[in-house]
Design an enzyme around this catalytic site. Sequence first.
Site: not given
Length: 269
Positions: A59, A123
């Site tokens: 990501k 996270g």
Amino acid sequence: MGNPIHHSKSPAIHRLFAEQCHIALDYRAIEVALDEFEQAVRRFQAEGGAGLNVTVPFKLDAFALADRRSQRALVAQAVNTLKFEGDGEILGDNTDGIGLVRDLTRNLKLKLHGRHLLILGAGGAVRGVVGPLLEQGIAGLVVANRTVAKARELEAALATYGPISGRGFADLGAERFDVVINGTAASLTGELPPLPRKLFRDNAVAYDLMYSDEPTPFMRWAHAHGASRVADGLGMLVEQAGGSFFLWHGVRPSTKPVIKALRHQAMQD
Ligand code: NDP
């Protein structure tokens, strides 16, 4: 694209959306070597791909690769959806946060305005959801993480968007919450973050971003420690997929029948 990717339910979700909206598409899970993300995206674009979803651990790479980024991707500093534009540019978006908000507010019928929220973890997934949660006019959002510095960094990065406070699990103290969201990866290994026994207010909801055919350790713990309602992240998964589908095709699929179909399928497996 992700690594690992074999567990992904996304191809099934997009197939169901496509059938429902009468759109012909081919959506597959592609496992990419850890150091080959950019080459894999460029190859897919050259072969005529329209766009893709990106999952762990790419990501941040997807954020870096995008030529243009949506506001919510900029807030999250992470991208889960790439769209190849007609001019060859790559647009990066993040639909994780709106996926969670839609699941909480539309599917679980939860009112977030004025509520006290706790998120466990700091996270990639949590980065994606904090901004859209703060936009709901909540009373406060505490982010608690094992590595305290990451929770504090998130607080510093997003404090302009709303009332956020970062800390360690040991500093949760006597505060009680209306909504507690587990965004740690602890459930993946059957673990539970170290949590105080009294965490929930009356009528509180516990939500695990992880989805599983069985209740996760966090869901079981929450049920035993006073949460009125407990949910996993399957609805968020389908809702974030709906956001990506909308970006690519300009059509918003109906998510409820897809969530139902996946739950039914999980019971048959
Ligand atoms: P990351 O690897 O980016 O972050 C992992 C987080 O979990 C970190 O905050 C880490 O703490 C914490 N953590 C890991 N193990 C433990 C443990 N044993 N005890 C306490 N904390 C722990 O993962 P993601 O943010 O991408 O994913 C997190 C979860 O969200 C996963 O379960 C994933 O499946 C789920 N997810 C669900 C989605 C959905 O649509 N439903 C979408 C995206 C993710 P530290 O910083 O100290 O290492």
